[in-house]
Design a protein around this motif. Structure first.
Motif, PDB file in Angstrom:
ATOM      1  N   MET A   1     -34.041  22.472   0.457  1.00  0.00           N
ATOM      2  CA  MET A   1     -33.046  22.854   1.479  1.00  0.00           C
ATOM      3  C   MET A   1     -31.811  23.586   0.716  1.00  0.00           C
ATOM      4  N   LYS A   2     -30.975  24.484   1.318  1.00  0.00           N
ATOM      5  CA  LYS A   2     -29.980  25.267   0.805  1.00  0.00           C
ATOM      6  C   LYS A   2     -28.829  24.960   1.568  1.00  0.00           C
ATOM      7  N   TYR A   3     -27.679  24.947   0.983  1.00  0.00           N
ATOM      8  CA  TYR A   3     -26.447  24.610   1.769  1.00  0.00           C
ATOM      9  C   TYR A   3     -25.267  25.585   1.718  1.00  0.00           C
ATOM     10  N   GLY A   4     -24.430  25.854   2.747  1.00  0.00           N
ATOM     11  CA  GLY A   4     -23.374  26.638   2.743  1.00  0.00           C
ATOM     12  C   GLY A   4     -22.456  25.903   3.186  1.00  0.00           C
ATOM     13  N   ILE A   5     -21.004  26.658   3.346  1.00  0.00           N
ATOM     14  CA  ILE A   5     -19.900  25.802   4.064  1.00  0.00           C
ATOM     15  C   ILE A   5     -19.150  27.153   4.687  1.00  0.00           C
ATOM     16  N   HIS A   6     -18.582  26.706   5.869  1.00  0.00           N
ATOM     17  CA  HIS A   6     -17.555  27.479   6.588  1.00  0.00           C
ATOM     18  C   HIS A   6     -16.317  27.686   5.769  1.00  0.00           C
ATOM     19  N   LEU A   7     -15.788  28.679   5.478  1.00  0.00           N
ATOM     20  CA  LEU A   7     -14.259  28.597   4.843  1.00  0.00           C
ATOM     21  C   LEU A   7     -13.530  28.645   5.910  1.00  0.00           C
ATOM     22  N   PRO A   8     -12.357  28.086   5.364  1.00  0.00           N
ATOM     23  CA  PRO A   8     -11.304  28.026   6.356  1.00  0.00           C
ATOM     24  C   PRO A   8     -10.342  29.217   6.511  1.00  0.00           C
ATOM     25  N   HIS A   9     -10.954  30.055   7.249  1.00  0.00           N
ATOM     26  CA  HIS A   9     -10.525  31.078   7.801  1.00  0.00           C
ATOM     27  C   HIS A   9      -9.892  31.354   9.224  1.00  0.00           C
ATOM     28  N   ALA A  10     -10.018  30.335   9.729  1.00  0.00           N
ATOM     29  CA  ALA A  10      -9.698  30.228  11.378  1.00  0.00           C
ATOM     30  C   ALA A  10      -8.985  28.952  11.550  1.00  0.00           C
ATOM     31  N   GLY A  11      -8.201  28.947  12.577  1.00  0.00           N
ATOM     32  CA  GLY A  11      -7.536  27.475  13.194  1.00  0.00           C
ATOM     33  C   GLY A  11      -6.066  27.415  12.126  1.00  0.00           C
ATOM     34  N   ASP A  12      -5.392  26.401  12.748  1.00  0.00           N
ATOM     35  CA  ASP A  12      -4.084  26.144  12.056  1.00  0.00           C
ATOM     36  C   ASP A  12      -3.866  26.114  10.775  1.00  0.00           C
ATOM     37  N   GLN A  13      -4.851  25.787  10.007  1.00  0.00           N
ATOM     38  CA  GLN A  13      -4.685  25.515   8.511  1.00  0.00           C
ATOM     39  C   GLN A  13      -5.140  26.849   7.653  1.00  0.00           C
ATOM     40  N   ALA A  14      -5.588  27.523   8.461  1.00  0.00           N
ATOM     41  CA  ALA A  14      -6.282  28.778   7.708  1.00  0.00           C
ATOM     42  C   ALA A  14      -5.012  29.615   7.012  1.00  0.00           C
ATOM     43  N   THR A  15      -5.388  29.955   5.653  1.00  0.00           N
ATOM     44  CA  THR A  15      -4.378  30.697   4.593  1.00  0.00           C
ATOM     45  C   THR A  15      -5.447  31.548   3.776  1.00  0.00           C
ATOM     46  N   PRO A  16      -5.014  32.609   3.150  1.00  0.00           N
ATOM     47  CA  PRO A  16      -5.579  33.160   2.160  1.00  0.00           C
ATOM     48  C   PRO A  16      -5.829  32.519   0.958  1.00  0.00           C
ATOM     49  N   ALA A  17      -4.704  31.688   0.683  1.00  0.00           N
ATOM     50  CA  ALA A  17      -5.010  30.583  -0.469  1.00  0.00           C
ATOM     51  C   ALA A  17      -6.288  29.538  -0.364  1.00  0.00           C
ATOM     52  N   LEU A  18      -6.354  29.007   0.923  1.00  0.00           N
ATOM     53  CA  LEU A  18      -7.312  27.949   1.196  1.00  0.00           C
ATOM     54  C   LEU A  18      -8.634  28.775   1.157  1.00  0.00           C
ATOM     55  N   ILE A  19      -8.741  29.924   1.854  1.00  0.00           N
ATOM     56  CA  ILE A  19      -9.829  30.613   1.618  1.00  0.00           C
ATOM     57  C   ILE A  19     -10.500  30.726   0.390  1.00  0.00           C
ATOM     58  N   ARG A  20      -9.406  31.283  -0.572  1.00  0.00           N
ATOM     59  CA  ARG A  20      -9.856  31.412  -1.960  1.00  0.00           C
ATOM     60  C   ARG A  20     -10.187  30.212  -2.647  1.00  0.00           C
ATOM     61  N   ARG A  21      -9.481  29.085  -2.444  1.00  0.00           N
ATOM     62  CA  ARG A  21      -9.713  27.765  -3.130  1.00  0.00           C
ATOM     63  C   ARG A  21     -11.247  27.407  -2.792  1.00  0.00           C
ATOM     64  N   HIS A  22     -11.769  27.635  -1.456  1.00  0.00           N
ATOM     65  CA  HIS A  22     -12.762  27.015  -1.021  1.00  0.00           C
ATOM     66  C   HIS A  22     -14.073  27.663  -1.495  1.00  0.00           C
ATOM     67  N   ALA A  23     -13.722  28.957  -1.416  1.00  0.00           N
ATOM     68  CA  ALA A  23     -14.678  29.859  -2.073  1.00  0.00           C
ATOM     69  C   ALA A  23     -15.086  29.689  -3.534  1.00  0.00           C
ATOM     70  N   GLU A  24     -13.991  29.582  -4.308  1.00  0.00           N
ATOM     71  CA  GLU A  24     -14.234  29.182  -5.650  1.00  0.00           C
ATOM     72  C   GLU A  24     -14.739  27.777  -5.900  1.00  0.00           C
ATOM     73  N   ARG A  25     -14.434  26.776  -4.989  1.00  0.00           N
ATOM     74  CA  ARG A  25     -14.866  25.164  -4.991  1.00  0.00           C
ATOM     75  C   ARG A  25     -16.421  25.333  -4.846  1.00  0.00           C
ATOM     76  N   ALA A  26     -16.995  26.151  -3.690  1.00  0.00           N
ATOM     77  CA  ALA A  26     -18.139  26.476  -3.206  1.00  0.00           C
ATOM     78  C   ALA A  26     -19.133  26.659  -4.474  1.00  0.00           C
ATOM     79  N   GLU A  27     -18.714  27.782  -5.243  1.00  0.00           N
ATOM     80  CA  GLU A  27     -19.184  28.419  -6.423  1.00  0.00           C
ATOM     81  C   GLU A  27     -19.486  27.232  -7.456  1.00  0.00           C
ATOM     82  N   ASP A  28     -18.327  26.647  -7.680  1.00  0.00           N
ATOM     83  CA  ASP A  28     -18.328  25.498  -8.805  1.00  0.00           C
ATOM     84  C   ASP A  28     -19.138  24.592  -8.593  1.00  0.00           C
TER      85      ASP A  28
END
Length: 272
Positions: free
Chosen positions: A1-28
Motif C-alpha cells: 500500500m502507498k500513502y498520500g495526504i491532502h494538503l491544507p490548501h482549502a478551508g479556513d486554515q489554508a495558508t501558503p505556509a501550511l501548504i509548504r510545511r505539510h508538503a515538506e513533512r510528507a516528503e520527510d
C-alpha cells in the motif's frame, strides 16, 4: 500500500505556509504523494463551511518548489470547466518543473452553478471531459498537431504546443457512476475513488481489475480520518488493502479544523 495526504490548501486554515510545511513533512516522512482538490467559484449557500480554495495547479507548483521526491496529485480537476489548451500548458509545465511527478486526477464535476458561472454547459460535461482529455493528449504528444473538436471551441490545424511533458502524465479518473467507470476502463491509468466504504468499493474494484489487470493500472481511494485513533486508521487501511486498493489518499475529516498535523503524522507512522 502507498500513502498520500491532502494538503491544507482549502478551508479556513489554508495558508501558503501550511501548504509548504505539510508538503515538506510528507516528503520527510516517506509518503508517496501530496494532493489538492478544486473549486473555482461556488454558490455561498451550498458552502456553509469555508469556500476558500487556492488554485490546485499553483498550489502543487508551490509544493513542487520545496520538495524533490513526493508525487503531486489532483483530487480531482474538474476538466470540463476549463479549456483544455491552457490547462495542458499549465500541467505540462508543472510536470516538467517537478521532473515528472504529476498525477492528474480528473472528473466530470457535480456543481451545476459553478459550470453556469463559467459559461460551460453542465449537460455536456461528460462529452467535454472525453474531448478535453483527447485534446490534451494530442498536444502533449504530436508536433505538429491537428485536432478536430466538436464540443470545445478550438481550431487546431498544424499547430505546436511545447514543451511537451518529459514523461507521460498518469491519468486517474474519479467517480463511480457508470459513465465514469467505462471511461476509466477505456482510457484511464488508474481509478481514484472517494467516499466509498470497502464493502461499497469492492465490486467496483473487481470490475475494474477484471478489465484492466495489468500493473500499469492503479486502484486508489480517497478516505477521511479524524487524526485521533491510529488503530482506526490501521483498520481502515487493512479493509481497503483486502479488496485490492493499492494507494490511499488520507484527508482530514474536517478541512476547516487545523487537524492536518495529526493526520500527516499518523499517515507517516504507517510507513515508519
Amino acid at each position: 500500500m502507498k500513502y498520500g495526504i491532502h494538503l491544507p490548501h482549502a478551508g479556513d486554515q489554508a495558508t501558503p505556509a501550511l501548504i509548504r510545511r505539510h508538503a515538506e513533512r510528507a516528503e520527510d516522512l516517506g509518503l508517496e504523494d501530496v494532493w489538492v482538490s478544486e473549486h473555482i467559484i461556488v454558490p455561498r449557500d451550498k458552502f456553509p463551511r469555508s469556500p476558500l480554495f487556492f488554485d490546485p495547479v499553483l498550489s502543487l507548483t508551490w509544493a513542487a518548489a520545496v520538495t524533490k521526491r513526493v508525487k503531486l496529485g489532483t483530487t480531482v480537476l474538474v476538466l470540463p470547466m476549463r479549456h483544455p489548451l491552457p490547462l495542458a500548458k499549465e500541467l505540462a509545465t508543472l510536470h516538467n518543473f517537478s521532473e515528472g511527478r504529476l498525477i492528474m486526477g480528473a472528473g466530470s464535476g457535480w456543481l451545476k452553478e459553478e459550470f453556469a458561472a463559467l459559461g460551460v454547459p453542465f449537460e455536456e460535461r461528460g462529452r467535454r471531459l472525453d474531448e478535453g482529455i483527447a485534446m490534451m493528449r494530442a498536444v502533449w504528444s504530436e508536433d505538429p498537431v491537428t485536432f478536430k473538436s466538436r464540443y470545445i471551441p478550438a481550431v487546431i490545424e498544424g499547430m505546436t504546443m511545447t514543451p511537451m511533458p518529459v514523461s507521460p502524465i498518469p491519468l486517474w479518473f474519479g467517480g463511480s457512476a457508470e459513465p465514469a467507470l467505462k471511461r476509466t476502463i477505456r482510457i484511464g491509468d488508474g481509478w481514484h475513488g472517494s467516499s466509498l466504504t470497502a464493502d461499497q468499493a469492492a465490486p467496483i474494484i473487481k470490475r475494474l481489475r477484471d478489465a484492466r489487470p495489468g500493473p500499469d493500472f492503479t486502484i486508489s481511494m480517497r478516505v477521511q480520518w479524524d487524526g485521533t485513533d491510529r488503530g482506526v486508521l490501521r483498520a481502515l487501511v487493512d479493509s481497503y488493502a483486502a479488496i485490492g486498493v493499492q494507494h490511499l489518499l488520507i484527508a482530514p475529516q474536517d478541512r476547516n479544523v487545523d487537524d492536518w498535523e495529526k493526520v500527516t503524522e499518523g499517515v507517516g507512522a504507517l510507513v515508519a
